[in-house]
Scaffold this motif. Structure first.
Motif, PDB file in Angstrom:
ATOM      1  N   UNK A 237       0.835  -1.205   0.000  1.00 39.73           N
ATOM      2  CA  UNK A 237       0.000   0.000   0.000  1.00 39.73           C
ATOM      3  C   UNK A 237       0.868   1.252   0.000  1.00 39.73           C
ATOM      4  N   UNK A 238       1.941   1.248   0.802  1.00 41.12           N
ATOM      5  CA  UNK A 238       2.851   2.400   0.829  1.00 41.12           C
ATOM      6  C   UNK A 238       3.554   2.581  -0.510  1.00 41.12           C
ATOM      7  N   UNK A 239       3.868   1.484  -1.186  1.00 43.85           N
ATOM      8  CA  UNK A 239       4.497   1.577  -2.512  1.00 43.85           C
ATOM      9  C   UNK A 239       3.575   2.308  -3.480  1.00 43.85           C
ATOM     10  N   UNK A 240       2.326   1.884  -3.552  1.00 50.16           N
ATOM     11  CA  UNK A 240       1.403   2.490  -4.512  1.00 50.16           C
ATOM     12  C   UNK A 240       1.011   3.907  -4.108  1.00 50.16           C
ATOM     13  N   UNK A 241       0.900   4.167  -2.811  1.00 47.89           N
ATOM     14  CA  UNK A 241       0.597   5.535  -2.377  1.00 47.89           C
ATOM     15  C   UNK A 241       1.745   6.479  -2.711  1.00 47.89           C
ATOM     16  N   UNK A 242       2.981   6.007  -2.569  1.00 49.54           N
ATOM     17  CA  UNK A 242       4.140   6.831  -2.933  1.00 49.54           C
ATOM     18  C   UNK A 242       4.140   7.131  -4.425  1.00 49.54           C
ATOM     19  N   UNK A 243       3.883   6.108  -5.222  1.00 45.82           N
ATOM     20  CA  UNK A 243       3.793   6.327  -6.669  1.00 45.82           C
ATOM     21  C   UNK A 243       2.690   7.319  -7.011  1.00 45.82           C
ATOM     22  N   UNK A 244       1.558   7.191  -6.339  1.00 45.91           N
ATOM     23  CA  UNK A 244       0.433   8.095  -6.592  1.00 45.91           C
ATOM     24  C   UNK A 244       0.816   9.548  -6.304  1.00 45.91           C
ATOM     25  N   UNK A 245       1.409   9.784  -5.136  1.00 49.84           N
ATOM     26  CA  UNK A 245       1.779  11.157  -4.753  1.00 49.84           C
ATOM     27  C   UNK A 245       2.812  11.721  -5.718  1.00 49.84           C
ATOM     28  N   UNK A 246       3.805  10.928  -6.066  1.00 54.65           N
ATOM     29  CA  UNK A 246       4.853  11.421  -6.964  1.00 54.65           C
ATOM     30  C   UNK A 246       4.318  11.682  -8.367  1.00 54.65           C
ATOM     31  N   UNK A 247       3.356  10.898  -8.818  1.00 52.28           N
ATOM     32  CA  UNK A 247       2.731  11.165 -10.115  1.00 52.28           C
ATOM     33  C   UNK A 247       1.924  12.457 -10.079  1.00 52.28           C
ATOM     34  N   UNK A 248       1.239  12.708  -8.955  1.00 54.44           N
ATOM     35  CA  UNK A 248       0.496  13.965  -8.823  1.00 54.44           C
ATOM     36  C   UNK A 248       1.441  15.147  -8.940  1.00 54.44           C
ATOM     37  N   UNK A 249       2.567  15.110  -8.235  1.00 54.43           N
ATOM     38  CA  UNK A 249       3.510  16.224  -8.290  1.00 54.43           C
ATOM     39  C   UNK A 249       4.231  16.272  -9.637  1.00 54.43           C
ATOM     40  N   UNK A 250       4.345  15.141 -10.309  1.00 55.69           N
ATOM     41  CA  UNK A 250       4.941  15.159 -11.641  1.00 55.69           C
ATOM     42  C   UNK A 250       4.028  15.886 -12.623  1.00 55.69           C
ATOM     43  N   UNK A 251       2.720  15.741 -12.449  1.00 57.40           N
ATOM     44  CA  UNK A 251       1.792  16.496 -13.294  1.00 57.40           C
ATOM     45  C   UNK A 251       1.894  17.993 -12.997  1.00 57.40           C
TER      46      UNK A 251
END
Length: 742
Positions: A510-524
Motif C-alpha cells: 500500500x505504501x508503494x502504490x501511495x508513494x507512486x500516486x503522490x509522486x505522479x500527482x507532483x509530476x503532473x
C-alpha cells in the motif's frame, strides 16, 4: 482435486479491492472534474482532500450504519478542522499552538476504538494537508466550502453505491470470513501431520484463529445487520441465502473448535498408523472445499464445489475396525473413544460443508418467525457507544490513550521544528528549494506511522520506509521509461485503487502504490523534475526517525494490559462453561416435560452461543496483545512463559467445553464422577480448591466424556496457577522468543 485458491484471486474478489475501488473513485472524481473540466486545479486538490477525509471512515467489511455515521462525523469535524487550520495557517504562532493541540485532541478519540481512531486520523490528515499553503482569512471560507463539498460528494456517492451494491458487499465480507475459516481448518490439519512441530502448529493456529475471529465479526455485522423479513421479494431471498451460509459457517466452526485433543499423545500412541494421515488429508480437502465455496460466493456463482472425503472416511473406519479387533476398546478405552469421536466430527464437518454448498446454490426459506429471529440475532452484533464521560475519564497520565495522544502531539511539534530548520538552512534551500515547501510531509509521515502501541509503531515504521523506498525507485524508473501523460494518468488511477485496497492486506505494498500516486500527482504539477522523489524519501526517513524516537515517550507497553486481558479471558471461559451447563439443564427439563423429541430451548441455546462468541473475541484480544508484546524490546517483556502457557491452556479449555456440553445435553443425568469433574473445573476457574474425581466413568457413551473432562480440569488448574504467577514479579529475564509462542 481442487487447487488452493491463490492469494491474488482472494484479493481481487474481496471487499478490500472492491472497497478500494469505491474509495479511489470517490476521491478522484471531484479532482478530475474540477481540474479536467473546469481547469480549477487548486480546487480539485482541496475537494479531493475533503473526499479522502470522509473515505477513511468508509472501511470495507464493517457495519454499514456505523460507516454512514462515521463518514458524516468526518465530514462535519473535518470541515471544522479545515476552517480552524486555515485561520491559523497565516499566523506563525497560531500554527505552532493549533497543530499540537489538534494532534492531542484527535488522537484521544482512540478511546472509542477503531472507528474513533479512524475519525481522529481523518481529521489529522485534513489538518496536515491544509497546512500545505498558508491561507488568507478571505480564502479560508472558500477553501473550507470546497473541502466540505468534496466530502459531501463522497458521502452521497458512497451511500448510493451501497444502496445499489449492498448484496455484493455482504457477499464479499462473507467470502473473506469463509476464506479465514478455510485457513483455520488447514491450520488444524497440521496437528495430524507428524512432520510438523507441535509448538509451531500451535503458534500458527492461534494467529489464524485471531484473524478468523476478526473476519467473522466483520461478516456478522454485515450479514446480520439487515436480516430477512419473511417476504417473497428477491432481496429477501438474497439476504436469506447469505444468512444461511453464515449460520452454517458458524456451525462448522463449532465442530472445528471441539476437535482439540492431546496431539502429542496421539503421535506417541499411533506413531506408525495411517489414521493421522487420513485425518489430515480429510481436513485439507474440507479446507479446499470451503475455500472454493468462498471464491464462488465472492464471484456470485452458484455451482457446487465438490472435493470428496469419502475415501478418507472409509479408510478411517477400516483402521478403527482393526484397532477394535486388536482389543483397544478394552486396553485403552479413552484413546479408542477419542479416535471414534474424531471420526464422528469429521463426518459432521463433511455434512456441514455439503450443507453450505447446498445453501450457496439453493437458499431455503427460513422456518422461524422473522421478527423473533431478528431480535435474537441482534444480540450478536457489535455495538458502538460514543459517551463523553469515556473521553474525560481517560484524561490522566495513567491512561494509555492519554499517553498516546501526548506522544503524537510531541512528535508533531518536533516534526514542525525539523521542517522549519530545513526551510531556513541555507545549504538545503540552495540544493533543493522544494524541501521548504514540503515540510508538512514530515508531519504527515509521523501521524501515519505512530500507533498507540510501541510494537505497532515500529512495525508500521518498517513497512512505511520499505514501501516508500520501493515506490521512489519505481517512480524514477517510470519517469525514465514512460513519457506519455495518458499512461501517467492511468497508472495514477491504478495506484490510487491499489493503495486504498491494500491498506488492510499488505501495508508495505500500500505504501508503494501511495508513494507512486503522490509522486505522479507532483509530476503532473511540475513535469520534468525528479527532485520531488528525493524530497519524498528524505521527509519519510526523517518522519520515521521522529516517530520511532517519540514512541519512547511515556510508552504504553503491552505487558501492562495483558493481566487484565488474561482475567477477561478466564471470565469468558467461566461464563462459557456456566452457559453451557444452563443449556444442558434446559434440554433435560424439556425432555422431562414429556417432549421426547422437543427442540433445544431457544433462550438457553442463544446464551450459550453468545458466550461462545465472547470466548473467541476474548481469546483473540489476548493472543493479539501477547504477540504484540513479543515484538517489543526484550527488556519490556514480562512473564512470557506464564502468558504463553495461559494462551494454550485457555484455548484447550474452551475447546473441551465446546466438546463436552453437546454430549451432556443428550444424556438425562451424569454419574458422580462426571459431576465431580465439572464441579472441579468450576472451582479451579473460580480460584477455589478443586477436588478432581478419582475415577471418571467410561462405560458406553461416557467414554467420549472422560478424556475432555480430564483435560478441562487440567487446563482450569493450570490457568489458576499461571494467573497467580502473574501477580508475582518475574524471577528472571523473559525467555528467548524462539522458545515461546511468539
Amino acid at each position: 482435486m481442487i487447487l488452493p485458491t491463490s492469494q491474488l484471486q482472494r484479493f481481487f474478489y474481496s471487499h478490500y479491492f472492491f472497497g478500494g475501488l469505491r474509495q479511489a473513485t470517490g476521491v478522484l472524481l471531484p479532482a478530475l472534474v474540477l481540474s479536467g473540466v473546469f481547469g480549477w486545479h487548486a480546487g480539485g486538490f482541496v475537494a479531493a482532500v475533503g473526499a479522502a477525509c470522509v473515505a477513511i471512515l468508509d472501511q470495507p467489511g464493517g457495519p454499514r450504519r456505523y460507516g454512514i455515521n462515521g463518514m458524516f462525523a468526518a465530514l462535519c469535524l473535518g470541515s471544522a478542522t479545515t476552517f480552524l487550520t486555515g485561520l491559523a495557517s497565516s499566523h506563525v504562532l497560531a500554527v505552532w499552538l493549533a497543530v499540537p493541540a489538534l494532534c492531542f485532541g484527535f488522537s484521544m478519540l482512540t478511546v472509542y476504538g477503531k472507528h474513533g481512531g479512524l475519525l481522529g486520523f481523518a481529521c489529522l490528515l485534513i489538518m496536515t494537508l491544509t497546512l500545505r499553503t498558508p491561507l488568507t482569512p478571505a480564502d479560508v471560507l472558500e477553501h473550507t466550502l470546497t473541502s466540505f463539498l468534496g466530502g459531501a460528494f463522497y458521502l452521497l456517492y458512497s451511500a448510493a453505491a451501497h444502496r445499489l451494491l449492498w448484496h455484493r458487499e455482504e457477499q464479499q465480507a462473507l467470502s473473506v470470513a469463509l476464506f479465514a475459516t478455510a485457513d483455520y481448518i488447514a491450520a488444524r490439519a497440521r496437528f495430524y501431520d507428524i512432520h510438523q512441530d507441535l509448538d509451531d502448529s500451535y503458534r500458527h493456529l492461534i494467529r489464524r484463529q485471531a484473524l478468523m475471529t476478526e473476519a467473522h465479526q466483520a461478516a456478522r455485522d454485515m450479514v446480520l445487520r439487515e436480516q430477512p423479513r419473511g417476504t417473497v421479494a428477491h432481496a429477501d431471498r438474497l439476504r436469506q441465502g447469505l444468512l444461511n451460509l453464515f449460520v452454517d459457517m458458524i456451525n462448522l466452526l463449532d465442530s472445528m473448535v471441539a476437535t482439540h485433543t492431546d496431539y502429542a499423545t496421539l503421535r506417541r500412541a499411533l506413531p506408525d498408523s495411517d489414521i493421522l494421515l487420513f485425518v489430515r488429508d480429510a481436513m485439507m480437502k474440507l479446507a479446499a472445499n470451503v475455500a472454493g465455496l468462498a471464491l464462488n460466493v465472492a464471484r456470485n456463482r452458484r455451482h457446487r464445489v465438490r472435493n470428496s472425503v469419502k475415501a478418507e472416511l472409509r479408510a478411517l473406519e477400516f483402521e478403527l475396525q482393526q484397532l477394535r479387533e486388536g482389543g483397544m476398546p478394552q486396553s485403552d478405552p479413552e484413546l479408542y473413544a477419542l479416535l471414534v469421536q474424531v471420526l464422528r466430527r469429521l463426518r459432521n464437518m463433511t455434512r456441514q460443508v455439503d450443507r453450505m454448498a447446498d445453501h450457496s446454490v439453493n437458499p431455503v426459506p427460513q422456518e422461524t418467525d422473522p421478527v423473533r429471529a431478528r431480535q435474537t440475532l441482534d444480540r450478536f452484533l457489535t455495538r458502538q457507544k460514543w459517551r463523553a464521560d469515556l473521553l474525560t475519564r481517560n484524561l490522566n497520565r495513567r491512561s494509555a490513550h492519554f499517553r498516546y495522544a501526548l506522544r503524537v502531539a510531541v512528535a508533531a511539534l518536533l516534526a514542525m521544528v525539523v521542517g522549519a530548520l530545513l526551510a531556513h538552512t541555507p545549504l538545503v534551500s540552495a540544493l533543493d528549494p522544494g524541501m521548504a515547501g514540503h515540510g508538512y510531509w514530515i508531519v504527515l509521515t509521523v501521524l501515519i506511522i505512530m500507533k498507540p502501541g510501541f510494537a505497532l509503531t515500529r512495525q508500521r515504521n518498517g513497512w512505511r520506509l520499505t514501501g516508500t523506498l520501493i515506490g521512489c525507485g519505481l517512480s524514477l524508473l517510470l519517469f525514465a521509461l514512460v513519457r506519455n501523460p495518458l499512461a501517467y494518468l492511468l497508472i495514477l488511477v491504478a495506484c490510487s485503487v491499489l493503495g486504498y485496497s491494500l491498506v488492510q492486506v499488505n501495508y508495505t505494498l500500500s505504501a508503494v502504490f501511495n508513494t507512486l500516486f503522490v509522486l505522479l500527482v507532483f509530476h503532473f504539477l511540475a513535469p520534468g523534475s525528479n527532485a520531488v522523489v528525493g524530497e519524498r524519501l528524505a521527509d519519510t526517513v526523517i518522519g520515521s526517525i521522529l516517530a520511532l524516537t517519540c514512541s519512547y515517550i511515556l510508552p504504553s507497553w503491552e505487558r501492562n494490559t495483558l493481566d487484565e486481558l488474561a482475567r477477561a479471558l478466564r471470565a469468558a471461559n467461566q461464563a462459557f462453561l456456566q452457559a453451557g451447563l444452563d443449556h444442558v439443564r434446559a434440554c433435560r427439563a424439556a425432555r422431562a416435560a414429556g417432549a421426547a423429541d422437543a427442540p433445544e430451548p431457544g433462550e438457553a441455546d442463544v446464551r450459550w452461543r453468545l458466550a461462545r462468541k465472547n470466548v473467541h473475541i476474548a481469546f483473540s484480544n489476548f493472543a493479539s496483545a501477547f504477540y504484540r508484546m513479543m515484538d517489543e524490546p526484550v527488556s519490556r517483556q514480562r512473564h512470557v512463559p506464564e502468558l504463553n502457557r495461559l494462551l494454550i491452556q485457555n484455548h484447550t479449555l474452551a475447546s473441551q467445553i465446546a466438546a463436552v456440553i453437546p454430549h451432556l445435553a443428550l444424556i438425562d443425568d451424569e454419574p458422580e464422577g462426571i459431576r465431580q469433574a465439572l464441579a472441579a473445573t468450576r472451582d479451579a476457574l473460580a480460584g477455589r480448591p478443586a477436588s478432581p474425581p478419582n475415577v471418571i466413568e467410561t462405560e458406553g457413551d461416557y467414554a467420549t466424556l472422560a478424556y475432555p473432562l480430564r483435560q478441562m480440569i487440567k487446563a482450569a488448574r493450570r490457568i489458576e496457577e499461571e494467573m497467580r504467577a502473574l501477580e508475582a514479579p518475574p524471577e528472571r529475564p523473559p525467555a528467548a522468543r524462539a522458545r515461546t509462542a511468539g
